[in-house]
Design a protein around this motif. Structure first.
Motif, PDB file in Angstrom:
ATOM      1  N   TYR A  42      20.010  15.419  81.446  1.00 47.19           N
ATOM      2  CA  TYR A  42      21.299  15.102  80.822  1.00 47.19           C
ATOM      3  C   TYR A  42      22.459  15.492  81.749  1.00 47.19           C
ATOM      4  CZ  TYR A  42      25.079  15.020  77.395  1.00 47.19           C
ATOM      5  OH  TYR A  42      26.261  14.772  76.744  1.00 47.19           O
ATOM      6  N   SER A  43      22.368  16.667  82.330  1.00 47.87           N
ATOM      7  CA  SER A  43      23.417  17.083  83.269  1.00 47.87           C
ATOM      8  C   SER A  43      23.487  16.132  84.461  1.00 47.87           C
ATOM      9  CB  SER A  43      23.157  18.513  83.763  1.00 47.87           C
ATOM     10  OG  SER A  43      23.515  19.437  82.777  1.00 47.87           O
ATOM     11  N   GLY A  44      22.310  15.719  84.949  1.00 47.14           N
ATOM     12  CA  GLY A  44      22.278  14.772  86.065  1.00 47.14           C
ATOM     13  C   GLY A  44      22.969  13.478  85.688  1.00 47.14           C
ATOM     14  N   TRP A  45      22.722  13.019  84.480  1.00 43.80           N
ATOM     15  CA  TRP A  45      23.344  11.771  84.015  1.00 43.80           C
ATOM     16  C   TRP A  45      24.864  11.928  83.920  1.00 43.80           C
ATOM     17  CZ3 TRP A  45      25.953  10.486  79.382  1.00 43.80           C
ATOM     18  CH2 TRP A  45      26.125   9.121  79.171  1.00 43.80           C
ATOM     19  N   LEU A  46      25.308  13.091  83.445  1.00 40.74           N
ATOM     20  CA  LEU A  46      26.747  13.316  83.328  1.00 40.74           C
ATOM     21  C   LEU A  46      27.416  13.433  84.703  1.00 40.74           C
ATOM     22  CD1 LEU A  46      26.980  15.981  80.456  1.00 40.74           C
ATOM     23  CD2 LEU A  46      27.735  13.615  80.345  1.00 40.74           C
ATOM     24  N   ALA A  47      26.724  14.100  85.616  1.00 42.89           N
ATOM     25  CA  ALA A  47      27.357  14.439  86.891  1.00 42.89           C
ATOM     26  C   ALA A  47      27.317  13.297  87.901  1.00 42.89           C
ATOM     27  CB  ALA A  47      26.673  15.666  87.492  1.00 42.89           C
ATOM     28  N   ALA A  48      26.338  12.416  87.790  1.00 43.36           N
ATOM     29  CA  ALA A  48      26.118  11.415  88.841  1.00 43.36           C
ATOM     30  C   ALA A  48      27.332  10.528  89.120  1.00 43.36           C
ATOM     31  CB  ALA A  48      24.895  10.563  88.494  1.00 43.36           C
TER      32      ALA A  48
END
Lengths: 284, 292
Positions: free
Chosen positions: A77-83
């Motif tokens: 989820y963090s990866g999706w937000l940060a990308a």
């Protein structure tokens, strides 16, 4: 399954959920967490740390599958937000839908990584991802699920679902809703989330407890996890609705012994939200 | 466990830091509600019109009422309340719907590219701060927008609330006749009020504090601050013009303390979580994992 293994899984679930919950909510007391930590890295950090703790101690081997599933959920989820911001900061000239696609791809890739890691768990604890079967019953459930979803969207009041009931129908040059990017993005995201909740988590819990309880627990966590979603509508109905959807999806997975029907229905639901709801809300 | 007292001391220390930061004057002051009750609480206000000199006329449960002090006091009005809609004044330019088409100026000239809105169409709004920009509603409920360059396109189509109740009716449009704001407000019976601030390209729901059933809207440019009035099934409501809420922007130096506090929260919760795992999970001899 043995009672100690069940206890280890339940403790891992309860403790990790509580710790992630504290990390999510405690900063509300002194700051706007979205301004401070827009990518929810604090959730990934604590979940990953607890997962590492289970891998560092042989005593906690039975807690690893659940801890791994929860770490996969939060890190992806963090990866999706940060990308998107990461790509923009590095000079990528991509449209919003294209950025969403690559964010979803990263979420999918992180989840696949967790699934590979799950393959190294002891066989007695290893979650069954149910990706190898697609029976006639599974196809029927897929079609029925799509029909049910459409009917529910039309019958349930818009405000209960948390949607605003708006649709922008005007299309600008090049198209307002670039579903060529968003469609695959929705499919990748749905696959990732189903692998996380109905694959890794449900599969891990089913190893140590009755299937019904395993389904209830993963559905509760699926509902609770939406607390972290950047969602501006009424939270009240949103959490029980998502928990109920999680319960139904888990039941479908258990009955069909396949993850593919819920991936298809989930992907279609996300695409429908993109096409008919978010365009009006956010002017995509 | 031997580490427990240390963990407790660390937790207490971090909680103190967090509490101190929480007490700092960092929180935003509570903003005024987006919509507030103004008058006639609990009564149906089926029509509201604002006059040039700051007067407000409203139809309340069938009675015509008038206020000359911005809504503080209302008295019975002898005159009939004008029906809102069908015209919109944007600065010096008058826009109107006649026979389902949009006309501009005085004397009225047909806007050549305007769509056929249907004979019953009467809702039109034009913000003075966006010259040439117009929003209007067709008899069938489709919202159209006119760009300043004169082109028309569909702007908004409401989704049904449910299959049974269908699409909520659009009941009013309001925009400021003086160049105060780009916002155009749309009222509905079901979805409260919607707002666009870019000429109808994007819409958001802007009805916090307002009942869902809104019968009529009026923009009052003459009051200070300028306001939008909404006649609802539960009274007359007012929204005083102000900026849309924004995500707060922090200066880098003001984030450091909060970052440290968040890191402290995470460390404490992980330490406590790890201690709980080690304490509550059975020992390996109890939890023998089945061999492959």
């Amino acid at each position: 399954m043995t009672p100690p293994e069940r206890r280890a899984a339940l403790v891992a679930l309860g403790v990790t959920t509580a710790v992630v919950g504290v990390a999510l909510l405690a900063p509300l007391a002194y700051s706007d967490p979205h301004g401070l930590d827009p990518d929810d890295l604090r959730l990934s950090g604590v979940a990953a740390a607890l997962c590492l703790v289970t891998y560092a101690s042989k005593r906690l081997v039975a807690a690893r599958p659940v801890a791994l599933a929860l770490a996969a959920i939060t890190i992806a989820y963090s990866g999706w937000l940060a990308a998107p911001q990461f790509l923009v900061d590095r000079g990528a000239h991509l449209s919003g839908p294209a950025l969403t696609f690559w964010a979803s791809f990263l979420q999918f890739a992180i989840t696949v990584g967790a699934c590979v890691a799950a393959r190294r768990l002891p066989p007695a604890l290893r979650p069954d991802l149910r990706l190898r079967s697609l029976s006639g019953r599974a196809v029927l459930v897929t079609l029925g699920g799509i029909a049910l979803l459409t009917l529910a969207a039309l019958i349930v009041p818009a405000t209960w679902l948390g949607r605003e009931g708006l649709q922008t129908v005007a299309t600008g040059p090049g198209g307002r809703l670039d579903m060529a990017w968003l469609g695959p993005a929705d499919l990748l995201m749905a696959t990732a989330q189903e692998l996380q909740f109905r694959g890794l988590l449900l599969g891990a819990l089913e190893r140590v407890m009755p299937r019904g309880w395993a389904n209830v627990l993963q559905a509760l966590l699926f509902g609770l996890s939406h607390l972290a979603v950047l969602y501006q509508g009424p939270l009240g109905p949103f959490l029980p609705v998502t928990a109920a959807v999680g319960l139904l999806a888990g039941f479908a997975v258990q009955r069909t012994r396949s993850l593919w029907p819920v991936i298809a229905v989930h992907g279609l639901a996300d695409a429908a939200i993109d096409a008919f709801v978010l365009g009006g809300l956010y002017g995509l | 466990m031997a580490s427990d007292p240390r963990a407790v001391r660390l937790a207490l220390a971090c909680c103190t830091v967090v509490a101190a930061l929480g007490a700092a004057p960092a929180r935003a002051a509570a903003a005024e509600p987006w919509w507030q009750p103004l008058a006639f609480s609990g009564q149906a206000v089926t029509s509201v019109v604002s006059g040039d000199a700051g007067s407000i006329e409203a139809v309340v449960e069938g009675r015509a009422m008038r206020s000359d002090d911005g809504g503080a006091h209302f008295t019975d009005s002898a005159a009939a309340v004008a029906r809102p809609g069908a015209t919109a004044l944007a600065g010096d330019t008058l826009w109107q719907i006649r026979g389902g088409r949009v006309f501009r100026g005085t004397p009225p000239a047909l806007d050549p590219a305007s769509p056929d809105l249907g004979k019953a169409a009467h809702l039109i709004g034009a913000p003075a701060s966006l010259p040439g920009g117009v929003i209007c509603v067709s008899a069938g409920g489709t919202v159209w927008r006119r760009s300043p360059d004169g082109t028309w396109s569909r702007s908004l189509l409401l989704l049904p609330d449910t299959l049974v109740t269908g699409v909520p009716e659009i009941t009013g449009i309001a925009a400021f006749s003086r160049p105060l704001s780009d916002a155009v407000y749309l009222s509905t019976r079901g979805y409260g009020t919607l707002l666009t601030s870019d000429g109808g390209d994007d819409w958001i729901r802007a009805d916090s504090g307002l009942p869902g059933d809104v019968f009529s809207l009026a923009a009052d440019s003459a009051s200070d601050p300028p306001q939008v009035l909404a006649g609802t099934d539960r009274g007359l409501y007012v929204h005083r013009l102000r900026a849309l809420p924004q995500i707060p922007a922090y200066a880098a130096e003001s984030l450091l303390g909060r970052w440290l506090a968040t890191v402290a929260v995470c460390i404490v919760s992980v330490v406590a979580g790890a201690a709980a795992l080690l304490r509550l999970v059975p020992r390996p001899e109890e939890a023998a994992v089945s061999p492959p």
